[in-house]
Design an enzyme around this catalytic site. Structure first.
Site, PDB file in Angstrom:
ATOM      1  N   LYS A 156       5.153  -7.676  -5.781  1.00 50.82           N
ATOM      2  CA  LYS A 156       6.306  -6.800  -6.009  1.00 50.82           C
ATOM      3  C   LYS A 156       7.181  -7.309  -7.163  1.00 50.82           C
ATOM      4  O   LYS A 156       7.413  -6.603  -8.130  1.00 50.82           O
ATOM      5  CB  LYS A 156       7.164  -6.686  -4.741  1.00 50.82           C
ATOM      6  CG  LYS A 156       6.425  -6.212  -3.509  1.00 50.82           C
ATOM      7  CD  LYS A 156       5.936  -4.774  -3.629  1.00 50.82           C
ATOM      8  CE  LYS A 156       5.331  -4.317  -2.309  1.00 50.82           C
ATOM      9  NZ  LYS A 156       4.516  -3.113  -2.461  1.00 50.82           N
ATOM     10  N   TRP A 171       6.471  -4.138   8.543  1.00 47.50           N
ATOM     11  CA  TRP A 171       5.945  -5.472   8.263  1.00 47.50           C
ATOM     12  C   TRP A 171       6.303  -6.456   9.365  1.00 47.50           C
ATOM     13  O   TRP A 171       5.472  -7.258   9.787  1.00 47.50           O
ATOM     14  CB  TRP A 171       6.434  -5.962   6.893  1.00 47.50           C
ATOM     15  CG  TRP A 171       6.003  -5.025   5.808  1.00 47.50           C
ATOM     16  CD1 TRP A 171       6.795  -4.181   5.091  1.00 47.50           C
ATOM     17  CD2 TRP A 171       4.661  -4.792   5.351  1.00 47.50           C
ATOM     18  NE1 TRP A 171       6.031  -3.448   4.219  1.00 47.50           N
ATOM     19  CE2 TRP A 171       4.717  -3.802   4.353  1.00 47.50           C
ATOM     20  CE3 TRP A 171       3.419  -5.331   5.702  1.00 47.50           C
ATOM     21  CZ2 TRP A 171       3.585  -3.329   3.695  1.00 47.50           C
ATOM     22  CZ3 TRP A 171       2.281  -4.871   5.046  1.00 47.50           C
ATOM     23  CH2 TRP A 171       2.378  -3.881   4.060  1.00 47.50           C
ATOM     24  N   ASP A 173      10.110 -13.527   5.467  1.00 51.89           N
ATOM     25  CA  ASP A 173       9.119 -12.816   4.658  1.00 51.89           C
ATOM     26  C   ASP A 173       9.903 -12.111   3.551  1.00 51.89           C
ATOM     27  O   ASP A 173      10.564 -11.107   3.796  1.00 51.89           O
ATOM     28  CB  ASP A 173       8.352 -11.801   5.513  1.00 51.89           C
ATOM     29  CG  ASP A 173       7.415 -10.933   4.663  1.00 51.89           C
ATOM     30  OD1 ASP A 173       7.355 -11.129   3.424  1.00 51.89           O
ATOM     31  OD2 ASP A 173       6.745 -10.055   5.236  1.00 51.89           O
TER      32      ASP A 173
END
Lengths: 340, 340
Positions: free
Chosen positions: A176, A83, A152
């Site tokens: 999530k 990511w 993030d």
């Protein structure tokens, strides 16, 4: 569950959550409760905005450099997995992306312990939890005085307390730990909202969403509603400190077994292990496959590791029960016993 | 309703639609069914992509000029209300926005009958239905041979058949006729996907979403699921031709009454009247307010016209029942009788 009732009739209105106008009183109440719970749980200071955007963390990857960089200025990235790699790529379109450190050499099995910052970074970006490699920061990285910190937090937000004040921006795709896909939570310091570039498309300016309480255009109402329900659930668990203790204990059961197993071993370094994604291998691909098949038979689905690393991954986000971890350990013990 | 069941267990999996991974088989089936129904109902040719994006029509306002214009090239806009005005503003950031015609002088009560196109427009943009002013195009505008046609169909998509082949791009926020907020349907010709600018952030390139079947990042799974349910409902109604007939008949009841009323009158020109949003006034603001209060008492909510035009607006999208229109006409008749 409350969501099933509210699909038909929200808060006694006789109209379902999906049919309510985002400008109506009933949804406004949902929105306000969701923001208030978010602020309370996250201990978010008043000089931060709480925004519900669309487009996922992937859209924040470009919105942040687009808003704060010019071709001559630099942002520094802690590169700790797939990511952060993607975030760096989007940064390159708008300014100088400096890799302050990378775990690539160890195939991202460890969070680097130090960074080599550039001269004058505008911001420092990190990914607090790395789903694919099963690693997680223990605490926020230290950064140069003039930079602001960007996190993030897509895969571990609200799984433990977070020190908002140390950050300029915290963002997270909701899917999530916070509920449904299609909503991105952005917590951003108000001076940054003002400072961001003004010559951008209206929808890509944080100020547009801040000024309009995330309702410049129609927001993802059902997603915000579900997020509010999840916040209430977290509050009922005792808040983030209680949840962190619970998550540590829950992941701890699996890591403890992995420490003693003769067959399985954790892939992440002990100092970097994630409470959200536990990655492990047998060291033999065929055995890994056999184990995954066995576990699937036992009702434990989704254990296959990401294609880029192989092995196994147990994703045990907030909502995953401790009993599920116990069952997994049981199945692993059985498999180990049956394997010479 | 099926959605309530599927919140708990999708398709017999024992796992709710909100918890399913977007990479799993169960959601993939939902996605494929939704695309297939969309193609079938809309009679969408194979050389068009069907994409589910985020960010609403407001994000298409900038994504289209960003993808197809340079500072030296021009796009032409039919300006027929507040939404096209916004689209023009975003276009100005990337190229030359030419107003080919505008209904502003008549306060947008009529769709212009002709356009004054620029020399060589890249595309021509129109808003097929105008929610605030209660107007709607009868058919697609004719355009210069080399341009492609872009339609913002947010408020009337799938309320009647649409000739996809005449368009390069059709886009629609889902929340009016297709289901929940937070999903944007984009139907785009494949050669345009390829032609669009390549130096844009990954998430802002149509090719990213086309290549990855709208799953480059986590898509708004629940929204796509609900859209599929709505498509199935439309199919059960007999498809778009049957729905168009139904919508025309439904709106016709209200317009017919407005033609004969001594108190109320429709604000849109007869040749431009919308089947989705019926706007009307008494000609006296105080009376308007009294009527709105009366209607609210009678259980007819949301009749207040947009603040920029005042008066009343009945939004009667696909899902609004004919009985609701009949009840509205009844309440209007009663109010008229009680008003000298």
């Amino acid at each position: 569950m409350q969501a099933r009732e509210d699909l038909l009739s929200l808060d006694g209105t006789g109209i379902g959550i999906l049919e309510h106008s985002h400008r109506g009183k009933a949804f406004l109440k949902v929105y306000e409760q969701t923001v208030a719970l978010c602020r309370e749980l996250g201990n978010i200071p008043d000089d931060y905005e709480v925004l519900f955007l669309q487009g996922g963390a992937s859209s924040q990857f470009f919105m942040i450099p687009m808003s704060f960089l010019t071709p001559e200025t630099t942002a520094d990235y802690w590169v700790t997995g797939a990511w952060s790699e993607k975030a760096v790529e989007e940064c390159k379109r708008f300014g100088i992306a400096h890799t302050a450190c990378t775990g690539k050499e160890s195939n991202y099995s460890q969070i680097p312990t130090a960074a080599n910052y550039s001269d004058k970074p505008v911001y420092v970006h990190y990914t607090s939890n790395n789903t694919i490699f099963g690693t997680q920061f223990r605490s926020e990285p230290e950064i140069p005085a003039d930079a602001f910190l960007v996190c993030d937090a897509s895969s571990d937000i609200f799984s433990r307390p977070i020190d908002v004040k140390k950050h300029g921006i915290i963002y997270a795709g909701a899917q999530k730990n916070l509920g449904p896909s299609g909503v991105t939570l952005v917590i951003i310091r108000k001076d940054l909202v003002e400072r961001a570039a003004k010559d951008l498309p209206t929808m890509l300016q944080y100020r547009t969403h801040a000024k309009n309480e995330s309702m410049y255009n129609t927001p993802p109402t059902f997603g915000i509603y579900i997020m509010g329900q999840v916040f209430q659930w977290i509050k009922d668990q005792g808040g983030l400190a209680a949840l962190a203790k619970h998550n540590e204990e829950k992941a701890g059961r699996l890591y403890k077994y992995l420490e003693t197993s003769r067959l399985f071993r954790a892939t992440a370094s002990p100092d970097s292990r994630s409470q959200m994604n536990v990655t492990f291998v047998t060291g033999n691909e065929d055995l890994d496959k056999k184990f995954i098949a066995k576990a699937t038979q036992a009702g434990l689905d989704g254990l296959k590791g990401h294609r880029s690393v192989g092995g196994m991954r147990a994703s045990i986000y907030n909502a995953f029960p401790t009993a599920g971890v116990d069952r997994l350990v049981e199945v692993m013990r059985e498999f180990e016993a049956a394997t010479k």
